[in-house]
Design a protein around this motif. Structure first.
Motif, PDB file in Angstrom:
ATOM      1  N   GLN A  76       6.378 -30.274  -4.086  1.00 35.77           N
ATOM      2  CA  GLN A  76       5.479 -30.732  -5.140  1.00 35.77           C
ATOM      3  C   GLN A  76       6.002 -31.945  -5.898  1.00 35.77           C
ATOM      4  O   GLN A  76       5.217 -32.655  -6.535  1.00 35.77           O
ATOM      5  N   TYR A 119      -3.741 -26.906  -9.974  1.00 34.40           N
ATOM      6  CA  TYR A 119      -3.029 -27.964 -10.676  1.00 34.40           C
ATOM      7  C   TYR A 119      -3.856 -28.503 -11.840  1.00 34.40           C
ATOM      8  O   TYR A 119      -5.093 -28.444 -11.841  1.00 34.40           O
ATOM      9  N   PRO A 179       2.644 -30.335 -16.187  1.00 38.77           N
ATOM     10  CA  PRO A 179       2.502 -29.369 -15.084  1.00 38.77           C
ATOM     11  C   PRO A 179       1.736 -28.110 -15.452  1.00 38.77           C
ATOM     12  O   PRO A 179       1.261 -27.402 -14.562  1.00 38.77           O
ATOM     13  N   LYS A 226      -7.111 -25.418 -16.497  1.00 41.62           N
ATOM     14  CA  LYS A 226      -7.578 -26.026 -15.256  1.00 41.62           C
ATOM     15  C   LYS A 226      -9.094 -26.014 -15.197  1.00 41.62           C
ATOM     16  O   LYS A 226      -9.754 -25.290 -15.942  1.00 41.62           O
ATOM     17  N   ASN A 235      -2.384 -34.120 -11.227  1.00 40.66           N
ATOM     18  CA  ASN A 235      -0.992 -33.761 -10.973  1.00 40.66           C
ATOM     19  C   ASN A 235      -0.912 -32.742  -9.845  1.00 40.66           C
ATOM     20  O   ASN A 235      -1.623 -31.744  -9.850  1.00 40.66           O
ATOM     21  N   GLN A 236      -0.002 -32.965  -8.893  1.00 40.26           N
ATOM     22  CA  GLN A 236       0.162 -32.046  -7.771  1.00 40.26           C
ATOM     23  C   GLN A 236       1.491 -31.301  -7.859  1.00 40.26           C
ATOM     24  O   GLN A 236       2.132 -31.003  -6.861  1.00 40.26           O
ATOM     25  N   ASN A 237       1.887 -30.999  -9.097  1.00 42.61           N
ATOM     26  CA  ASN A 237       3.104 -30.239  -9.345  1.00 42.61           C
ATOM     27  C   ASN A 237       2.838 -29.267 -10.490  1.00 42.61           C
ATOM     28  O   ASN A 237       2.597 -29.685 -11.621  1.00 42.61           O
ATOM     29  N   ASN A 238       2.862 -27.969 -10.195  1.00 44.08           N
ATOM     30  CA  ASN A 238       2.703 -26.950 -11.236  1.00 44.08           C
ATOM     31  C   ASN A 238       3.971 -26.113 -11.406  1.00 44.08           C
ATOM     32  O   ASN A 238       3.944 -25.058 -12.045  1.00 44.08           O
TER      33      ASN A 238
END
Length: 475
Positions: free
Chosen positions: A334, A271, A260, A264, A452-455
């Protein structure tokens, strides 16, 4: 990049003509052609009747996980239904353009046990509505019943549910709008699942896959520029691996693992990712990575000068893969989601293909977002629901289950196919003629991997995707 709203999903699909439709009978509800304004005008130019393309189906997001998509998927299976509780719940159908309509066919859930109550209205502008059917009632079977009315021109049709004879649930299996005109049915045909070649777990990814026209982004910063590193084509295709991020799995698959947190790709990105980016230049650094040039492609609907300058026209990407792990901690909106394939344009994404599995479910959903150029996302569900509280999708995809996807663009038609062993192909087609990607200067490239779509999850709560086959092509 706009954030996909998981609660309000609009879904296009070509309406398949059902073999059960030929024996349909008229509904017991009263039909009317009571146009009170110019928003719906009758016409005598259309005399034929055929199933029209329903470009979008949507509701207010309060369905129970049985989404609007199920009403236009050609299936009368009980699990393939739209269900929303309450008097006045509305299913909105958008034909994409004005057409002449003459009939609406509906098939209601458990119609042999209870009577569903509804109204049907039509509009040319989604603002002023005219009643087509007042006090409609379902028939005594789950097959199609027909409501007929004087022919009229409209783009939008809405079905307003008033519950049923037992409770206030509105549960519709399938709907068809019949008449003439409207959008042409998309002609994209599935290429079929991509075969898996023999993969050697002792070799780096580039020895098992042709990576000569890709680079990979990894969330580390060895070059010290403050952004994720991009391993360009020649280095990637020369045996590049990065333990714990990009490597060959024990079964020979190409593994993308992402946590996470990490560096970037840009300041506009929220993300982390381990993801391939298409590079048609194949290592020729004299060609810039951006722009309408030999490194990128354009839609067939782009201006002729752009088609001549681009590295390709229209595109097709196929992949065979499995999602091994998704996040289980962090913010509710998320958790469990990862993007496994994209088309990226200059600034926006014509498509982002999501896999999402919630912690209490044993199967995951597949859906995609189509982002209008300079505008918002429109979401399309393929299997299951994108909602944060979605129920376990009966026809979903489990972790470690191998499946295939195909993303195909021809002109302004974007089609997604999903392949699974022993199950029918699932597909959706989007008409992008109003999305702004056919303007001059818009260029495209495919992306594949684990975005990934969760930070907000725990630092060790990683997401992992394994690819077993991948190919991309252009005209």
């Amino acid at each position: 990049m706009s954030q996909l709203n998981p609660f309000f999903v609009m879904l296009p699909l070509v309406v398949a003509v059902c073999s059960a439709c030929s024996g349909s009978s008229s509904s017991t509800g009263s039909s009317a052609s009571t146009s009170s304004s110019s928003s719906v005008a009758s016409t005598d130019e259309c005399t034929g009747t055929e199933a029209l393309v329903i470009n979008v189906a949507s509701d207010d997001g309060s369905h129970d996980g049985h989404s609007p998509a199920n009403t236009i998927d050609g299936s009368l299976d009980g699990e393939s239904r739209w269900s929303s509780q309450g008097d006045g719940k509305t299913l909105l159908l958008d034909l994409g353009t004005e057409a002449t309509i003459a009939e609406v066919k509906t098939a209601w859930f458990n119609a042999d046990e209870r009577t569903s109550f509804y109204d049907i209205e039509a509009s040319a502008d989604n603002n002023t509505w005219s009643t087509l059917v007042a006090n409609g009632q379902s028939q005594g079977s789950e097959e199609f019943a027909t409501d007929s009315f004087d022919r009229l021109d409209a783009r939008y049709v809405r079905i307003i549910g008033h519950g049923n004879s037992e409770n206030l649930w509105n549960s519709l299996l399938e709907v068809e709008v019949h008449g003439c005109g409207g959008l042409d049915a998309p002609t994209a045909q599935p290429s079929g699942p991509l075969a898996i070649a023999e993969l050697d777990p002792a070799k780096p990814p580039s020895d098992n896959f042709d990576l000569s026209r890709w680079y990979v982004s990894v969330p580390i910063d060895d070059d010290g520029n403050g952004r994720a590193d991009n391993i360009k084509e020649n280095d990637l295709n020369d045996g590049y691996e990065l333990p714990d991020y990009f490597f060959t799995g024990s079964d020979g698959g190409m593994v993308f693992r992402v946590y996470p947190s990490g560096f970037k790709t840009s300041t506009n990105t929220s993300y982390t990712r381990v993801e391939l980016r298409e590079m048609l230049r194949a290592g020729n650094t004299r060609i810039d990575t951006q722009g309408v040039n030999g490194n990128n492609w354009v839609f067939g609907s782009a201006p002729a000068s752009d088609r001549a300058a681009a590295g390709g026209v229209d595109g097709n990407m196929r992949a065979t893969l499995a999602v091994n792990r998704v996040s289980t901690t962090g913010e509710a909106y998320q958790i469990g989601r990862v993007i496994v394939g994209q088309i990226h344009a200059n600034d926006d994404e014509p498509i982002r293909l999501y896999y999402r599995k919630l912690p209490d479910n044993n199967k995951g959903s597949l859906y995609f977002a189509h982002e209008i150029n300079g505008g918002d996302d429109i979401g399309y569900e393929l299997l299951g629901s994108s909602a944060n509280s979605a129920s376990n999708p009966a026809d979903g995809i489990a972790l470690d289950e191998t499946f295939g996807y195909e993303i195909d663009v021809k002109g302004n038609a974007l089609t997604v196919f999903i392949y699974r062993d022993g199950k029918p192909t699932v597909s959706k087609t989007v008409d992008m003629s109003g999305s702004g990607y056919d303007e001059g200067g818009q260029y495209m490239y495919f992306k594949a991997g684990a975005y990934n779509q969760n930070n907000s999850g725990d630092d060790n709560d990683y997401t992992q995707v394994t690819f077993y086959a991948l190919e991309h092509s252009h005209n």
